[in-house]
Scaffold this motif. Structure first.
Motif, mmCIF file in Angstrom:
data_model
loop_
_atom_site.group_PDB
_atom_site.id
_atom_site.type_symbol
_atom_site.label_atom_id
_atom_site.label_comp_id
_atom_site.label_asym_id
_atom_site.label_seq_id
_atom_site.Cartn_x
_atom_site.Cartn_y
_atom_site.Cartn_z
ATOM 1 N N LEU A 99 0.815 -1.223 0.000
ATOM 2 C CA LEU A 99 0.000 0.000 0.000
ATOM 3 C C LEU A 99 0.845 1.269 0.000
ATOM 4 O O LEU A 99 0.281 2.367 0.006
ATOM 5 C CB LEU A 99 -0.943 0.000 1.211
ATOM 6 N N ASN A 100 2.164 1.095 0.041
ATOM 7 C CA ASN A 100 3.076 2.236 0.089
ATOM 8 C C ASN A 100 2.718 3.136 1.282
ATOM 9 O O ASN A 100 2.540 4.340 1.151
ATOM 10 C CB ASN A 100 3.035 3.029 -1.229
ATOM 11 N N MET A 101 2.615 2.501 2.434
ATOM 12 C CA MET A 101 2.167 3.164 3.651
ATOM 13 C C MET A 101 3.120 2.809 4.785
ATOM 14 O O MET A 101 3.683 1.708 4.794
ATOM 15 C CB MET A 101 0.748 2.655 3.960
ATOM 16 N N HIS A 102 3.299 3.723 5.708
ATOM 17 C CA HIS A 102 4.148 3.420 6.864
ATOM 18 C C HIS A 102 3.475 2.343 7.707
ATOM 19 O O HIS A 102 2.256 2.333 7.888
ATOM 20 C CB HIS A 102 4.383 4.685 7.701
ATOM 21 N N ARG A 103 4.266 1.441 8.232
ATOM 22 C CA ARG A 103 3.763 0.299 9.004
ATOM 23 C C ARG A 103 2.941 0.731 10.212
ATOM 24 O O ARG A 103 1.882 0.177 10.493
ATOM 25 C CB ARG A 103 4.957 -0.560 9.433
ATOM 26 N N ARG A 104 3.410 1.732 10.942
ATOM 27 C CA ARG A 104 2.677 2.197 12.138
ATOM 28 C C ARG A 104 1.341 2.829 11.766
ATOM 29 O O ARG A 104 0.348 2.657 12.474
ATOM 30 C CB ARG A 104 3.532 3.196 12.922
ATOM 31 N N THR A 105 1.320 3.551 10.651
ATOM 32 C CA THR A 105 0.060 4.143 10.186
ATOM 33 C C THR A 105 -0.942 3.037 9.878
ATOM 34 O O THR A 105 -2.114 3.110 10.258
ATOM 35 C CB THR A 105 0.305 5.007 8.930
ATOM 36 N N LEU A 106 -0.472 2.002 9.199
ATOM 37 C CA LEU A 106 -1.334 0.865 8.878
ATOM 38 C C LEU A 106 -1.851 0.199 10.147
ATOM 39 O O LEU A 106 -3.039 -0.125 10.245
ATOM 40 C CB LEU A 106 -0.587 -0.146 8.011
ATOM 41 N N GLN A 107 -0.995 0.012 11.136
ATOM 42 C CA GLN A 107 -1.424 -0.613 12.388
ATOM 43 C C GLN A 107 -2.518 0.207 13.070
ATOM 44 O O GLN A 107 -3.473 -0.353 13.610
ATOM 45 C CB GLN A 107 -0.235 -0.795 13.328
ATOM 46 N N ARG A 108 -2.401 1.531 13.038
ATOM 47 C CA ARG A 108 -3.433 2.386 13.644
ATOM 48 C C ARG A 108 -4.760 2.238 12.900
ATOM 49 O O ARG A 108 -5.821 2.142 13.517
ATOM 50 C CB ARG A 108 -2.991 3.849 13.639
ATOM 51 N N ILE A 109 -4.702 2.183 11.572
ATOM 52 C CA ILE A 109 -5.917 2.032 10.771
ATOM 53 C C ILE A 109 -6.577 0.688 11.055
ATOM 54 O O ILE A 109 -7.797 0.598 11.232
ATOM 55 C CB ILE A 109 -5.605 2.187 9.269
ATOM 56 N N LEU A 110 -5.778 -0.369 11.126
ATOM 57 C CA LEU A 110 -6.322 -1.705 11.363
ATOM 58 C C LEU A 110 -6.920 -1.862 12.762
ATOM 59 O O LEU A 110 -7.822 -2.672 12.969
ATOM 60 C CB LEU A 110 -5.239 -2.766 11.132
ATOM 61 N N ALA A 111 -6.424 -1.077 13.715
ATOM 62 C CA ALA A 111 -6.915 -1.173 15.086
ATOM 63 C C ALA A 111 -8.270 -0.499 15.269
ATOM 64 O O ALA A 111 -9.008 -0.799 16.208
ATOM 65 C CB ALA A 111 -5.898 -0.549 16.059
ATOM 66 N N LYS A 112 -8.644 0.381 14.332
ATOM 67 C CA LYS A 112 -9.914 1.127 14.444
ATOM 68 C C LYS A 112 -11.071 0.300 13.861
ATOM 69 O O LYS A 112 -10.872 -0.586 13.038
ATOM 70 C CB LYS A 112 -9.821 2.432 13.682
ATOM 71 N N HIS A 113 -12.275 0.661 14.308
ATOM 72 C CA HIS A 113 -13.484 0.060 13.736
ATOM 73 C C HIS A 113 -13.736 0.647 12.358
ATOM 74 O O HIS A 113 -13.271 1.743 12.052
ATOM 75 C CB HIS A 113 -14.701 0.315 14.627
ATOM 76 N N SER A 114 -14.503 -0.039 11.549
ATOM 77 C CA SER A 114 -14.778 0.445 10.193
ATOM 78 C C SER A 114 -15.593 1.739 10.245
ATOM 79 O O SER A 114 -16.510 1.881 11.052
ATOM 80 C CB SER A 114 -15.539 -0.600 9.394
ATOM 81 N N PRO A 115 -15.254 2.704 9.380
ATOM 82 C CA PRO A 115 -16.039 3.928 9.301
ATOM 83 C C PRO A 115 -17.388 3.644 8.641
ATOM 84 O O PRO A 115 -17.552 2.619 7.979
ATOM 85 C CB PRO A 115 -15.191 4.872 8.445
ATOM 86 N N ARG A 116 -18.323 4.541 8.776
ATOM 87 C CA ARG A 116 -19.662 4.363 8.161
ATOM 88 C C ARG A 116 -19.698 4.840 6.746
ATOM 89 O O ARG A 116 -19.002 5.566 6.244
ATOM 90 C CB ARG A 116 -20.704 5.107 8.966
#
Length: 185
Positions: free
Chosen positions: A168-185
């Motif tokens: 995804l050409n994304m920083h690993r920590r940024t990805l971890q934060r996104i994955l830890a959140k619930h899905s947006p509406r």
């Protein structure tokens, strides 16, 4: 191949072939469409989908574009050979203009992004001729589409955060934060 239908509510003109390699999505969608009066036959691969289309040509079909053993357009071609009047909806988690054009040229009447709602699929299947189905009342937000895409890539990478971040050409920590959140509406 499995056959799912609601007892006493199905006629022969409502046969539907559902081809998707995601077992959970396939079974959930099969139950939802059976409740809407379809006699649903399911298949989890291109080979099983082609075999089902040739054995019992469906009036309707819902087919995933990318399957583990090939391309869903091969299933569309097989359905068109056995029943040129079949109404086919393509589903994909990898939507782009080129694949949408290819699906329509192959014979699909509509092209929808996953996760698609059973009501939207039913409306597309039941639309008359060239009639365009109504756009969804509550389309997914851009944040939700992004979240779905990230999670799909994460699953394709077998839940490997480093590989997903690289793809995804994304920083690993940024990805971890996104994955830890619930899905947006």
């Amino acid at each position: 191949m499995d056959m799912i239908s609601a007892p006493g509510q199905v006629d022969a003109s409502r046969t539907l072939l559902l081809v998707d390699d995601d077992d959970t999505l396939r079974e959930r969608l099969a139950r939802a469409l059976a409740k809407r009066g379809y006699a649903v036959t399911t298949a989890g691969s291109v080979a099983a989908g082609i075999a089902a289309a040739r054995t019992n040509p469906p009036r309707f079909a819902v087919c995933d574009l990318r399957l583990a053993d090939g391309n869903g357009l091969d299933v569309v071609a097989a359905i068109r050979e056995t029943n040129p009047d079949a109404r086919i909806v393509m589903l994909t988690g990898y939507g782009n203009i080129a694949t949408a054009v290819a699906a329509v040229k192959a014979g699909a009447v509509d092209y929808m992004a996953k996760p698609a709602d059973a009501d939207d699929i039913d409306a597309a299947l039941q639309a008359d001729g060239d009639e365009k189905p109504e756009p969804p009342e509550r389309p997914m937000s851009a944040d939700r589409v992004r979240w779905e895409h990230i999670n799909r890539i994460y699953e394709l990478c077998e839940r490997n955060v480093s590989e997903t971040a690289r793809r995804l050409n994304m920083h690993r920590r940024t990805l971890q934060r996104i994955l830890a959140k619930h899905s947006p509406r």
